[in-house]
Scaffold this motif. Structure first.
Motif, PDB file in Angstrom:
ATOM      1  N   THR A 184      39.098  34.451  53.647  1.00 15.55           N
ATOM      2  CA  THR A 184      38.668  34.366  54.801  1.00 15.55           C
ATOM      3  C   THR A 184      39.062  33.633  55.834  1.00 15.55           C
ATOM      4  N   SER A 185      39.129  33.904  57.078  1.00 20.84           N
ATOM      5  CA  SER A 185      39.499  32.935  58.221  1.00 20.84           C
ATOM      6  C   SER A 185      38.893  31.680  57.996  1.00 20.84           C
ATOM      7  N   GLY A 186      37.531  31.526  57.397  1.00 24.44           N
ATOM      8  CA  GLY A 186      36.831  30.351  57.236  1.00 24.44           C
ATOM      9  C   GLY A 186      36.378  29.574  58.433  1.00 24.44           C
ATOM     10  N   PHE A 229      49.148  39.766  55.416  1.00 21.24           N
ATOM     11  CA  PHE A 229      48.177  38.649  55.146  1.00 21.24           C
ATOM     12  C   PHE A 229      46.920  38.817  55.675  1.00 21.24           C
ATOM     13  N   HIS A 230      46.739  39.679  56.622  1.00 20.84           N
ATOM     14  CA  HIS A 230      45.249  39.924  57.452  1.00 20.84           C
ATOM     15  C   HIS A 230      44.659  41.158  56.835  1.00 20.84           C
ATOM     16  N   ALA A 231      44.018  40.849  55.590  1.00 22.82           N
ATOM     17  CA  ALA A 231      43.125  41.927  54.837  1.00 22.82           C
ATOM     18  C   ALA A 231      44.000  43.211  54.719  1.00 22.82           C
ATOM     19  N   GLY A 302      39.341  44.483  64.179  1.00 21.82           N
ATOM     20  CA  GLY A 302      39.761  42.886  63.998  1.00 21.82           C
ATOM     21  C   GLY A 302      38.718  42.344  65.126  1.00 21.82           C
ATOM     22  N   SER A 303      38.656  42.781  66.353  1.00 21.77           N
ATOM     23  CA  SER A 303      37.574  42.446  67.349  1.00 21.77           C
ATOM     24  C   SER A 303      37.566  43.502  68.175  1.00 21.77           C
ATOM     25  N   ALA A 304      36.464  43.678  69.096  1.00 18.21           N
ATOM     26  CA  ALA A 304      36.004  44.833  69.723  1.00 18.21           C
ATOM     27  C   ALA A 304      37.197  45.348  70.820  1.00 18.21           C
ATOM     28  N   VAL A 305      37.297  46.552  70.935  1.00 17.82           N
ATOM     29  CA  VAL A 305      38.339  47.049  71.902  1.00 17.82           C
ATOM     30  C   VAL A 305      37.790  46.843  73.360  1.00 17.82           C
ATOM     31  N   LEU A 322      41.661  54.739  67.686  1.00 19.82           N
ATOM     32  CA  LEU A 322      40.796  54.744  66.681  1.00 19.82           C
ATOM     33  C   LEU A 322      40.250  53.314  66.462  1.00 19.82           C
ATOM     34  N   HIS A 323      39.349  53.019  67.179  1.00 24.22           N
ATOM     35  CA  HIS A 323      38.316  51.795  67.124  1.00 24.22           C
ATOM     36  C   HIS A 323      37.806  51.407  65.694  1.00 24.22           C
ATOM     37  N   GLY A 324      38.294  50.386  65.049  1.00 26.66           N
ATOM     38  CA  GLY A 324      37.931  50.195  63.480  1.00 26.66           C
ATOM     39  C   GLY A 324      37.383  48.869  63.520  1.00 26.66           C
ATOM     40  N   THR A 328      37.552  41.177  55.796  1.00 30.45           N
ATOM     41  CA  THR A 328      38.213  40.644  54.678  1.00 30.45           C
ATOM     42  C   THR A 328      37.517  41.347  53.352  1.00 30.45           C
ATOM     43  N   GLU A 329      36.242  41.026  53.469  1.00 31.11           N
ATOM     44  CA  GLU A 329      35.264  41.320  52.300  1.00 31.11           C
ATOM     45  C   GLU A 329      35.262  42.730  51.967  1.00 31.11           C
ATOM     46  N   MET A 330      35.556  43.616  52.979  1.00 24.87           N
ATOM     47  CA  MET A 330      35.530  44.903  52.779  1.00 24.87           C
ATOM     48  C   MET A 330      36.941  45.700  52.586  1.00 24.87           C
ATOM     49  N   LYS A 357      32.069  52.113  70.835  1.00 25.30           N
ATOM     50  CA  LYS A 357      31.345  51.554  69.497  1.00 25.30           C
ATOM     51  C   LYS A 357      32.415  51.544  68.460  1.00 25.30           C
ATOM     52  N   GLN A 358      31.761  51.010  67.243  1.00 23.84           N
ATOM     53  CA  GLN A 358      32.580  50.506  66.348  1.00 23.84           C
ATOM     54  C   GLN A 358      32.899  51.634  65.247  1.00 23.84           C
ATOM     55  N   GLY A 359      31.943  52.710  65.759  1.00 25.44           N
ATOM     56  CA  GLY A 359      32.288  54.056  64.710  1.00 25.44           C
ATOM     57  C   GLY A 359      31.530  54.420  63.617  1.00 25.44           C
ATOM     58  N   ASP A 419      25.763  40.866  53.292  1.00 25.78           N
ATOM     59  CA  ASP A 419      25.631  40.669  54.764  1.00 25.78           C
ATOM     60  C   ASP A 419      26.960  40.177  55.623  1.00 25.78           C
ATOM     61  N   THR A 420      27.236  41.148  56.616  1.00 24.62           N
ATOM     62  CA  THR A 420      28.512  41.069  57.058  1.00 24.62           C
ATOM     63  C   THR A 420      28.331  40.055  58.175  1.00 24.62           C
ATOM     64  N   GLY A 421      27.376  39.377  58.394  1.00 22.42           N
ATOM     65  CA  GLY A 421      27.314  38.286  59.468  1.00 22.42           C
ATOM     66  C   GLY A 421      27.545  39.140  60.747  1.00 22.42           C
ATOM     67  N   GLN A 433      27.435  50.010  66.450  1.00 24.18           N
ATOM     68  CA  GLN A 433      27.919  49.242  67.230  1.00 24.18           C
ATOM     69  C   GLN A 433      27.504  47.653  67.071  1.00 24.18           C
ATOM     70  N   ILE A 434      28.740  46.838  67.014  1.00 25.17           N
ATOM     71  CA  ILE A 434      28.598  45.517  66.707  1.00 25.17           C
ATOM     72  C   ILE A 434      28.096  44.912  68.097  1.00 25.17           C
ATOM     73  N   THR A 435      26.940  44.323  68.230  1.00 21.24           N
ATOM     74  CA  THR A 435      26.342  43.626  69.199  1.00 21.24           C
ATOM     75  C   THR A 435      26.828  42.119  69.437  1.00 21.24           C
ATOM     76  N   GLY A 527      44.048  36.165  65.449  1.00 24.71           N
ATOM     77  CA  GLY A 527      44.333  36.392  66.833  1.00 24.71           C
ATOM     78  C   GLY A 527      42.837  36.678  67.505  1.00 24.71           C
ATOM     79  N   LYS A 528      41.936  36.592  66.819  1.00 21.69           N
ATOM     80  CA  LYS A 528      40.463  36.836  67.617  1.00 21.69           C
ATOM     81  C   LYS A 528      40.145  35.086  68.372  1.00 21.69           C
ATOM     82  N   ILE A 529      39.321  35.732  69.283  1.00 25.05           N
ATOM     83  CA  ILE A 529      38.983  34.318  70.231  1.00 25.05           C
ATOM     84  C   ILE A 529      38.182  33.286  69.416  1.00 25.05           C
TER      85      ILE A 529
HETATM   86  P1  AMP Z   1      38.122  39.245  59.283  1.00 27.23           P
HETATM   87  O1  AMP Z   1      37.478  39.314  57.943  1.00 27.23           O
HETATM   88  O2  AMP Z   1      38.810  37.821  59.637  1.00 27.23           O
HETATM   89  O3  AMP Z   1      38.872  40.422  59.356  1.00 27.23           O
HETATM   90  O4  AMP Z   1      36.953  39.067  60.292  1.00 27.23           O
HETATM   91  C1  AMP Z   1      35.922  40.061  60.079  1.00 27.23           C
HETATM   92  C2  AMP Z   1      34.877  40.032  61.545  1.00 27.23           C
HETATM   93  O5  AMP Z   1      35.644  40.443  62.515  1.00 27.23           O
HETATM   94  C3  AMP Z   1      33.539  41.130  61.343  1.00 27.23           C
HETATM   95  O6  AMP Z   1      32.736  40.619  60.504  1.00 27.23           O
HETATM   96  C4  AMP Z   1      33.586  41.130  63.002  1.00 27.23           C
HETATM   97  O7  AMP Z   1      32.763  40.130  63.284  1.00 27.23           O
HETATM   98  C5  AMP Z   1      34.687  40.794  63.703  1.00 27.23           C
HETATM   99  N1  AMP Z   1      35.462  42.430  63.798  1.00 27.23           N
HETATM  100  C6  AMP Z   1      36.319  43.073  63.172  1.00 27.23           C
HETATM  101  N2  AMP Z   1      36.646  44.213  63.892  1.00 27.23           N
HETATM  102  C7  AMP Z   1      35.618  44.291  64.961  1.00 27.23           C
HETATM  103  C8  AMP Z   1      35.389  45.170  65.919  1.00 27.23           C
HETATM  104  N3  AMP Z   1      36.012  46.494  66.001  1.00 27.23           N
HETATM  105  N4  AMP Z   1      34.693  44.828  66.995  1.00 27.23           N
HETATM  106  C9  AMP Z   1      33.976  43.735  66.936  1.00 27.23           C
HETATM  107  N5  AMP Z   1      34.058  42.850  66.033  1.00 27.23           N
HETATM  108  C10 AMP Z   1      34.951  43.280  64.955  1.00 27.23           C
END
Ligand code: AMP
Length: 550
Positions: A184-186, A229-231, A302-305, A322-324, A328-330, A357-359, A419-421, A433-435, A527-529
């Motif tokens: 995981t990105s750690g 290398f990204h999941a 990977g992050s919200a659209v 397709l918003h996904g 990594t854990e999934m 929303k994330q779907g 727990d996804t965090g 929907q991720i808040t 690539g995430k903030i």
């Molecule tokens: P990683 O394991 O590095 O792919 O990070 C997973 C985390 O990225 C998730 O637990 C979310 O916090 C975030 N994430 C992934 N996809 C989305 C999405 N579509 N919208 C918002 N956050 C997301």
């Protein structure tokens, strides 16, 4: 009473066997690291993957040994991928965007015995080689002519597999055998290894390619821009050969012009990447008044659209988004935002809201939201809580029991879920929907503010290239949001313009207390903030109102 069906363990070597048997001539096209576009086929990839197995065995690699790769998406990477997994070794993808010291730490923790890498990353390999304690063999994914001079003893991949036969055996082991490893990105603490099994990978690829998820078939041309290398390249390296789609591997060039060129010359119909890649492509299309002509669907995750990205694809170019969401854990797919018949009668703006929303989860993913005591929250689209998940392609523990929560070494909650965090809502139709990330939520006066919601709106404002929101300590409210803006080149959006843009789109008490412009918003290795870096930069920041009160 047991069923009377055949014993056919779900191991990933069968995926490439299937492609070879049914689609031997289907192309795998690569923008090679050496430069030219190269053309390969599933049949030939199968042959060369067998040779990789032969070569690994000849060098003493056995089942369970970890084989590292530091590489972009290419056909050679795919060959090593199947060659290692097929024999029961564990293919360990490494993220080259991490700091070299972190990469070395991860390789040592995983005890990788072999390191395959692209020549682009030779400087990293040279830097970390003296730190590595387990790697015996360095293989560059190239031919002898392109192996760089180096202090490290590097073998050329083409020499490594040369002369090997194609009768190396694959499979024949338990489907629960480990197949892949990805750390995981750690963002907090040391990185943790997620250890996929053959069974979890096969089931995950089948789940990810259901009609309402990726829905790819033999007529598709799929381009995984998301790196292997990204999941697991979001399952595409399994889905492609499973369904017989032509695959286009973009190598290391992920900028707008390079991506667009491959989309058009190869007739790509389906692709997947994080929002930052799409921001680059869309800017290029707009500046040059271009339009993709073959692309039908894009997975963005990977992050919200951001709303602006969704609108651009769907409204300007007629390409379905397709918003996904996943992690990594999934493996990593958790949800995908395909509309339901219940949304058909809605107007476009309501549909758009749903698509942001994330779907909903495909079969094999169970989800629930709970409060801090583990009590379930209603699925009413309003209540939000910690998002917990369960399924056959979701981690129960980390490699070497890192982050264990019980004495069995598992990283699970008492209820057996992971727990996804993330903090999320689930609506009555099951759409999640991720808040926010639990640690990024801004806690203001006992209520929670979603940093993601504000960011997604703000990137739609004039002159904004990227936006981030973080919580800043506040004497009265605990925390208040600070909006950080990276302007587009040449633009200078003002604080008032930006706040005015947000007015009416979010609740009054969600309005950022201040806006600052920065040259560049830092991005993390996927690539995430990078909120951690931003929090560090702004740790001494005080709102003008707070300063006045002091
Ligand atoms: P990683 O394991 O590095 O792919 O990070 C997973 C985390 O990225 C998730 O637990 C979310 O916090 C975030 N994430 C992934 N996809 C989305 C999405 N579509 N919208 C918002 N956050 C997301």
């Amino acid at each position: 009473m047991l069923g009377l069906m055949q014993d056919w363990p779900l191991t990933v070597d069968r995926i490439l066997d299937h492609a070879k048997a049914n689609f031997p001539n289907r192309e795998v096209v690569t923008r090679s690291i050496e430069g030219p576009i190269t053309r390969n086929t599933y049949g030939n990839i199968w042959t060369r993957a067998k040779k990789v197995t032969g070569a690994l065995r000849a060098r003493g690699i056995q089942m369970g040994d970890r084989v590292g790769t530091l590489a972009w998406n290419t056909d050679r990477h795919l060959e090593a991928w199947y060659g290692a997994m097929g024999m029961g070794a564990v293919l360990h993808t490494l993220n080259p965007r991490l700091f070299p010291e972190q990469i070395a730490w991860i390789i040592n923790h995983a005890e990788d015995k072999v390191l395959f890498f692209d020549t682009t990353f030779t400087p990293i390999v040279e830097k970390i080689a003296p730190l590595l304690t387990s790697v015996k063999l360095y293989v560059a994914f190239t031919d002898r002519a392109h192996v760089p001079e180096s202090s490290v003893p590097i073998e050329a991949y083409e020499d490594f597999i040369h002369g090997q036969s194609t009768d190396a055996a694959w499979g024949g082991f338990d489907e629960n055998t480990a197949a892949g490893l990805c750390y995981t990105s750690g963002t907090t603490g040391d990185p943790k290894g997620v250890l996929y099994s053959h069974r979890s990978n096969v089931l995950h690829a089948m789940a990810a390619n259901q009609t309402d998820v990726f829905g790819c078939g033999a007529s598709d041309v799929v381009m995984p821009i998301v790196p292997m290398f990204h999941a697991n390249a979001w399952a595409i390296s399994f889905v492609g050969p499973m369904c017989g789609a032509k695959v286009v591997m973009p190598g290391g060039k992920l900028d707008g012009p390079s991506v667009f060129e491959l989309l058009e010359t190869e007739g790509v119909t389906f692709t997947a990447a994080v929002p930052t890649v799409w921001l680059g492509l869309l800017a290029f299309l707009r500046e040059n008044k271009l339009k993709p002509t073959t692309l039908k669907r894009v997975v963005i995750g990977g992050s919200a659209v951001p709303e602006a990205v969704l609108r651009a694809f769907e409204e300007d170019y007629g390409i379905e988004v397709l918003h996904g969401w996943g992690m990594t854990e999934m493996s990593p797919m958790g949800t995908v935002g395909k509309l339901l018949p219940e949304h058909a009668a809605q107007d476009r703006e309501s549909q758009l809201k749903t698509k942001l929303k994330q779907g909903r989860p495909p079969f094999t993913v169970e989800m629930k939201i709970v409060d801090d005591e583990g009590v379930e929250k209603p699925h009413d689209g309003k209540a939000f809580g910690r998002l917990l998940v369960r399924g056959p392609s979701i981690a129960k523990a980390y490699f070497k029991n890192a982050g264990a929560k019980n004495d069995k070494g598992e990283a699970l909650e008492k209820c057996g879920f992971f727990d996804t965090g993330d903090v999320a809502t689930i609506d009555p139709l099951g759409i999640m929907q991720i808040t926010d990330r639990a640690k990024d939520v801004i806690k203001s006066g006992g209520e929670w503010i979603s940093s993601i919601d504000i960011e997604n709106l703000a990137v739609g404002a004039d002159g904004v290239a990227n936006a981030a929101v973080i919580g800043i300590l506040h004497p009265k409210w605990d925390e208040r949001p600070l909006l950080i803006i990276e302007p587009k080149p040449g633009a200078q959006p003002t604080r008032d313009q930006l706040l005015k843009f947000l007015e009416g789109k979010i609740a009054k008490w969600w309005m950022p207390d201040d806006v600052v412009l920065v040259e560049k918003i830092p991005l993390g290795a996927t690539g995430k903030i990078n909120k951690l870096a931003l929090r560090e930069t702004f740790k001494n920041y005080k709102f003008p109102t707070t300063q006045a009160a002091e």
